[in-house]
Design a protein around this motif. Structure first.
Motif, PDB file in Angstrom:
ATOM      1  N   ARG A   1       6.353   9.215   4.498  1.00  0.00           N
ATOM      2  CA  ARG A   1       6.072  10.570   4.986  1.00  0.00           C
ATOM      3  C   ARG A   1       4.668  10.989   4.533  1.00  0.00           C
ATOM      4  NH1 ARG A   1       9.016  13.747   7.775  1.00  0.00           N
ATOM      5  NH2 ARG A   1      10.990  12.646   7.414  1.00  0.00           N
ATOM      6  N   ARG A   2       3.682  10.452   5.266  1.00  0.00           N
ATOM      7  CA  ARG A   2       2.285  10.744   4.916  1.00  0.00           C
ATOM      8  C   ARG A   2       1.937  12.186   5.266  1.00  0.00           C
ATOM      9  NH1 ARG A   2      -0.137   5.716   3.968  1.00  0.00           N
ATOM     10  NH2 ARG A   2       0.920   3.935   4.973  1.00  0.00           N
ATOM     11  N   PRO A   3       1.185  12.873   4.412  1.00  0.00           N
ATOM     12  CA  PRO A   3       0.802  14.268   4.684  1.00  0.00           C
ATOM     13  C   PRO A   3       0.018  14.368   5.990  1.00  0.00           C
ATOM     14  CG  PRO A   3       0.331  13.700   2.404  1.00  0.00           C
ATOM     15  CD  PRO A   3       0.700  12.418   3.086  1.00  0.00           C
ATOM     16  N   GLY A   4       0.383  15.350   6.798  1.00  0.00           N
ATOM     17  CA  GLY A   4      -0.337  15.604   8.045  1.00  0.00           C
ATOM     18  C   GLY A   4       0.118  14.758   9.216  1.00  0.00           C
ATOM     19  N   TYR A   5       0.993  13.778   9.001  1.00  0.00           N
ATOM     20  CA  TYR A   5       1.476  12.935  10.101  1.00  0.00           C
ATOM     21  C   TYR A   5       2.571  13.651  10.878  1.00  0.00           C
ATOM     22  CZ  TYR A   5      -0.876   8.482   9.070  1.00  0.00           C
ATOM     23  OH  TYR A   5      -1.812   7.480   8.920  1.00  0.00           O
ATOM     24  N   SER A   6       2.558  13.493  12.186  1.00  0.00           N
ATOM     25  CA  SER A   6       3.646  14.001  13.020  1.00  0.00           C
ATOM     26  C   SER A   6       4.846  13.068  12.884  1.00  0.00           C
ATOM     27  CB  SER A   6       3.217  14.057  14.483  1.00  0.00           C
ATOM     28  OG  SER A   6       3.012  12.742  15.000  1.00  0.00           O
ATOM     29  N   GLU A   7       6.017  13.523  13.350  1.00  0.00           N
ATOM     30  CA  GLU A   7       7.209  12.679  13.293  1.00  0.00           C
ATOM     31  C   GLU A   7       7.002  11.397  14.101  1.00  0.00           C
ATOM     32  OE1 GLU A   7      10.008  12.936  11.475  1.00  0.00           O
ATOM     33  OE2 GLU A   7       9.044  14.646  10.501  1.00  0.00           O
TER      34      GLU A   7
ATOM     35  N   ASP B   1       0.816  -1.215   0.000  1.00  0.00           N
ATOM     36  CA  ASP B   1       0.000   0.000   0.000  1.00  0.00           C
ATOM     37  C   ASP B   1       0.846   1.259   0.000  1.00  0.00           C
ATOM     38  OD1 ASP B   1       0.550  -1.004   2.754  1.00  0.00           O
ATOM     39  OD2 ASP B   1      -0.340   0.920   3.323  1.00  0.00           O
ATOM     40  N   TRP B   2       2.116   1.163   0.403  1.00  0.00           N
ATOM     41  CA  TRP B   2       2.967   2.354   0.417  1.00  0.00           C
ATOM     42  C   TRP B   2       3.204   2.893  -0.995  1.00  0.00           C
ATOM     43  CZ3 TRP B   2       7.639   2.636   4.301  1.00  0.00           C
ATOM     44  CH2 TRP B   2       7.150   2.551   5.606  1.00  0.00           C
ATOM     45  N   GLU B   3       3.085   2.049  -2.007  1.00  0.00           N
ATOM     46  CA  GLU B   3       3.442   2.475  -3.369  1.00  0.00           C
ATOM     47  C   GLU B   3       2.535   3.576  -3.887  1.00  0.00           C
ATOM     48  OE1 GLU B   3       4.579   0.582  -7.727  1.00  0.00           O
ATOM     49  OE2 GLU B   3       3.605  -0.687  -6.219  1.00  0.00           O
ATOM     50  N   HIS B   4       1.224   3.477  -3.631  1.00  0.00           N
ATOM     51  CA  HIS B   4       0.277   4.425  -4.219  1.00  0.00           C
ATOM     52  C   HIS B   4      -0.322   5.392  -3.202  1.00  0.00           C
ATOM     53  CE1 HIS B   4       0.632   2.209  -7.932  1.00  0.00           C
ATOM     54  NE2 HIS B   4       0.269   1.087  -7.327  1.00  0.00           N
ATOM     55  N   ALA B   5      -0.088   5.162  -1.902  1.00  0.00           N
ATOM     56  CA  ALA B   5      -0.582   6.099  -0.886  1.00  0.00           C
ATOM     57  C   ALA B   5       0.206   7.407  -0.974  1.00  0.00           C
ATOM     58  CB  ALA B   5      -0.449   5.480   0.499  1.00  0.00           C
ATOM     59  N   LYS B   6      -0.411   8.506  -0.575  1.00  0.00           N
ATOM     60  CA  LYS B   6       0.239   9.817  -0.622  1.00  0.00           C
ATOM     61  C   LYS B   6       1.421   9.849   0.335  1.00  0.00           C
ATOM     62  CE  LYS B   6      -3.840  12.490  -1.973  1.00  0.00           C
ATOM     63  NZ  LYS B   6      -4.760  13.607  -1.598  1.00  0.00           N
ATOM     64  N   GLY B   7       2.451  10.564  -0.074  1.00  0.00           N
ATOM     65  CA  GLY B   7       3.635  10.719   0.766  1.00  0.00           C
ATOM     66  C   GLY B   7       4.839   9.980   0.209  1.00  0.00           C
ATOM     67  N   GLU B   8       5.996  10.616   0.342  1.00  0.00           N
ATOM     68  CA  GLU B   8       7.226  10.026  -0.172  1.00  0.00           C
ATOM     69  C   GLU B   8       7.725   8.899   0.734  1.00  0.00           C
ATOM     70  OE1 GLU B   8       8.824  10.825  -3.043  1.00  0.00           O
ATOM     71  OE2 GLU B   8       7.111  12.132  -3.470  1.00  0.00           O
ATOM     72  N   ILE B   9       8.395   7.947   0.120  1.00  0.00           N
ATOM     73  CA  ILE B   9       9.112   6.911   0.871  1.00  0.00           C
ATOM     74  C   ILE B   9      10.566   7.348   0.965  1.00  0.00           C
ATOM     75  CG2 ILE B   9       9.864   4.500   0.912  1.00  0.00           C
ATOM     76  CD1 ILE B   9       7.340   3.817  -0.700  1.00  0.00           C
ATOM     77  N   GLU B  10      11.077   7.406   2.186  1.00  0.00           N
ATOM     78  CA  GLU B  10      12.448   7.859   2.397  1.00  0.00           C
ATOM     79  C   GLU B  10      13.241   6.791   3.137  1.00  0.00           C
ATOM     80  OE1 GLU B  10      12.395  11.554   4.477  1.00  0.00           O
ATOM     81  OE2 GLU B  10      11.073  12.551   3.012  1.00  0.00           O
ATOM     82  N   PHE B  11      14.557   6.797   2.894  1.00  0.00           N
ATOM     83  CA  PHE B  11      15.459   5.875   3.582  1.00  0.00           C
ATOM     84  C   PHE B  11      16.539   6.674   4.294  1.00  0.00           C
ATOM     85  CE2 PHE B  11      13.644   3.343   0.157  1.00  0.00           C
ATOM     86  CZ  PHE B  11      13.272   2.182   0.832  1.00  0.00           C
ATOM     87  N   ILE B  12      16.754   6.359   5.552  1.00  0.00           N
ATOM     88  CA  ILE B  12      17.797   6.992   6.341  1.00  0.00           C
ATOM     89  C   ILE B  12      18.817   5.923   6.704  1.00  0.00           C
ATOM     90  CG2 ILE B  12      18.329   8.213   8.497  1.00  0.00           C
ATOM     91  CD1 ILE B  12      14.895   8.541   7.872  1.00  0.00           C
ATOM     92  N   ARG B  13      20.069   6.155   6.366  1.00  0.00           N
ATOM     93  CA  ARG B  13      21.119   5.175   6.636  1.00  0.00           C
ATOM     94  C   ARG B  13      21.751   5.445   7.994  1.00  0.00           C
ATOM     95  NH1 ARG B  13      24.750   1.830   3.536  1.00  0.00           N
ATOM     96  NH2 ARG B  13      23.574   2.394   1.659  1.00  0.00           N
ATOM     97  N   PHE B  14      21.847   4.391   8.803  1.00  0.00           N
ATOM     98  CA  PHE B  14      22.547   4.472  10.075  1.00  0.00           C
ATOM     99  C   PHE B  14      23.945   3.898   9.890  1.00  0.00           C
ATOM    100  CE2 PHE B  14      18.048   4.139  11.399  1.00  0.00           C
ATOM    101  CZ  PHE B  14      17.951   5.327  12.110  1.00  0.00           C
TER     102      PHE B  14
END
Length: 426
Positions: free
Chosen positions: A63-69, A36-49
């Motif tokens: 990163r869904r619109p309107g979501y808090s961190e 469902d992440w593919e077509h839902a609004k919001g970018e998919i991001e990757f953070i490297r540790f």
């Protein structure tokens, strides 16, 4: 050493992570898990540790619109890809089983899936501990409490299962592939014939069997390390200690990067920070004293800064916190109740608390050189297989010197090394 039946039901994704094609390969894995992440609004991001030195660790967020961190973090997933060749060092079947076991005791985040060269599991909100954080009282007390809980509640020995036998077969297959003529389960397990296997000693034995023998120097080094393992097991392998038959389930890699400092509660009165542990690659049955001594060694970080190692007084205070937590959770496990932890508890189970601290202090002190042997042998193998940008060849003799200095100090008193001198300080 865990719930193998549950771990076998874990979702398997027939894809791999490719460090050379990091974003695209990670994206394919995440979308296989969350279509469902593919077509839902919001970018998919990757953070490297970058806190580890053997694996690749990425945090995937939507990163869904309107979501808090916090809301974004609550559905984030960690993707951990194994380092090349690490199957000789780490049993991946048992790692998954350990993760399931820990999650069942609320000591690990839910494990979501395995892929061909890694795992995906839920993200833990918090801050990754740094080496200097371990020296702070609010942090080391939190570590002591969490470690006491680990050692008290996790069962040591599993029922025999097909998965455990497959793991042992994989161990053998790899040892044969690297040319180890000694490779046999009987020889690996013979190092501790009366203990549950695997355990910390059989792990070290397997690593010694996998050491390179390309030159005469390497052959002699391997033979000497084998002698030292046998000597050490004869001295420490049957010592009494916490847990059944002196064995608990240890983390065995409790460096700063594997400690997560959880967010503080606004109304929290306790100054001790709550922490959680991550990365269960090396989790295995071991004496509690080894797991604790190994953690103390990690205070110096990868730079092996011995000047910050905990002195005797700090170690004693740590062990008091640890023992209070251990017996608190042991009592809860036995009785199903949750007694109050008292920081000035005069006795435990009919014994004086100070007596128990004295005993554990002495036991941890006896194990203080073993982490150097353990990680020194590990680094010798990593130097031949790893593609990570870390100088394992230089790291190995530094860690092995800790073992030799401990041997010298045990025979002659305080040794010449900075580490032994620091650990002897009050």
């Amino acid at each position: 050493m865990g719930d193998y039946t549950t771990s076998k039901s874990l979702r398997r994704i027939s894809l791999s992570y490719n460090n050379a094609d990091s974003y695209a390969s990670a994206l394919r894995l995440v979308l296989a898990l969350f279509p469902d992440w593919e077509h839902a609004k919001g970018e998919i991001e990757f953070i490297r540790f970058k806190d580890g030195i053997t694996n690749t660790l990425l945090k995937a967020i939507k990163r869904r619109p309107g979501y808090s961190e916090e809301e974004i973090d609550n559905e984030a997933v960690l993707l951990r890809a194994y380092g090349k060749g690490t199957e000789v060092l780490i049993d991946r079947e048992r790692e998954s089983a350990s993760h399931f076991l820990l999650a069942s005791h609320n000591l690990a985040p839910p494990l979501l899936a395995r892929f061909q060269n890694g795992l995906m599991y839920r993200f833990i909100r918090g801050r990754v501990c740094q080496s200097q954080d371990l020296t702070k009282e609010a942090i080391w007390k939190g570590v002591a409490r969490r470690l006491g809980e680990w050692h008290a509640v996790l069962p040591v020995r599993p029922a025999e299962t097909t998965t455990s036998m497959e793991s042992e077969a994989n161990d053998l297959k790899y040892l044969v592939s690297v040319g180890s003529s000694e490779a046999s389960l009987e020889k690996i397990n013979a190092i501790t014939p009366n203990k549950p296997t695997p355990n910390i000693w059989t792990v070290i034995q397997k690593w010694i069997f996998a050491l390179p023998v390309r030159t005469e120097v390497e052959v002699e080094r391997k033979a000497r390390l084998q002698q030292e393992l046998e000597r050490t097991v004869a001295e420490l392998g049957s010592n009494p200690g916490l847990g059944k038959d002196g064995i608990i389930v240890g983390h065995c890699d409790l460096l700063s990067g594997n400690v997560i400092i959880l967010p503080s509660q606004p109304d929290a009165e306790d100054t001790v920070r709550t922490v959680s542990f991550i990365d269960y690659e090396y989790t295995t049955p071991c004496p509690a004293a080894f797991d604790i001594a190994n953690h103390f060694a990690e205070w110096g970080g990868f730079d092996c800064d011995y000047s910050v190692l905990p002195t005797r007084s700090i170690r004693r205070a740590f062990l008091q916190e640890y023992l209070l937590s251990y017996y608190h959770h042991l009592d809860r496990t036995s009785n199903g109740s949750m007694p109050e932890i008292k920081t000035t508890q005069p006795s435990l189970d009919g014994f004086d608390l100070n007596t128990k601290i004295d005993s554990l202090m002495a036991e941890v002190d006896r194990f203080r050189g073993i982490p150097g042997l353990y990680w020194g042998i590990w680094a010798l193998i990593q130097a031949t297989i790893s593609q990570i940008d870390f100088d394992y060849a230089a790291y190995a003799p530094v860690r092995l010197k800790e073992y030799w200095d401990w041997r010298a100090a045990t025979a002659e008193g305080v040794g010449p090394g900075e580490r032994e001198q620091r650990l002897a300080q009050d």
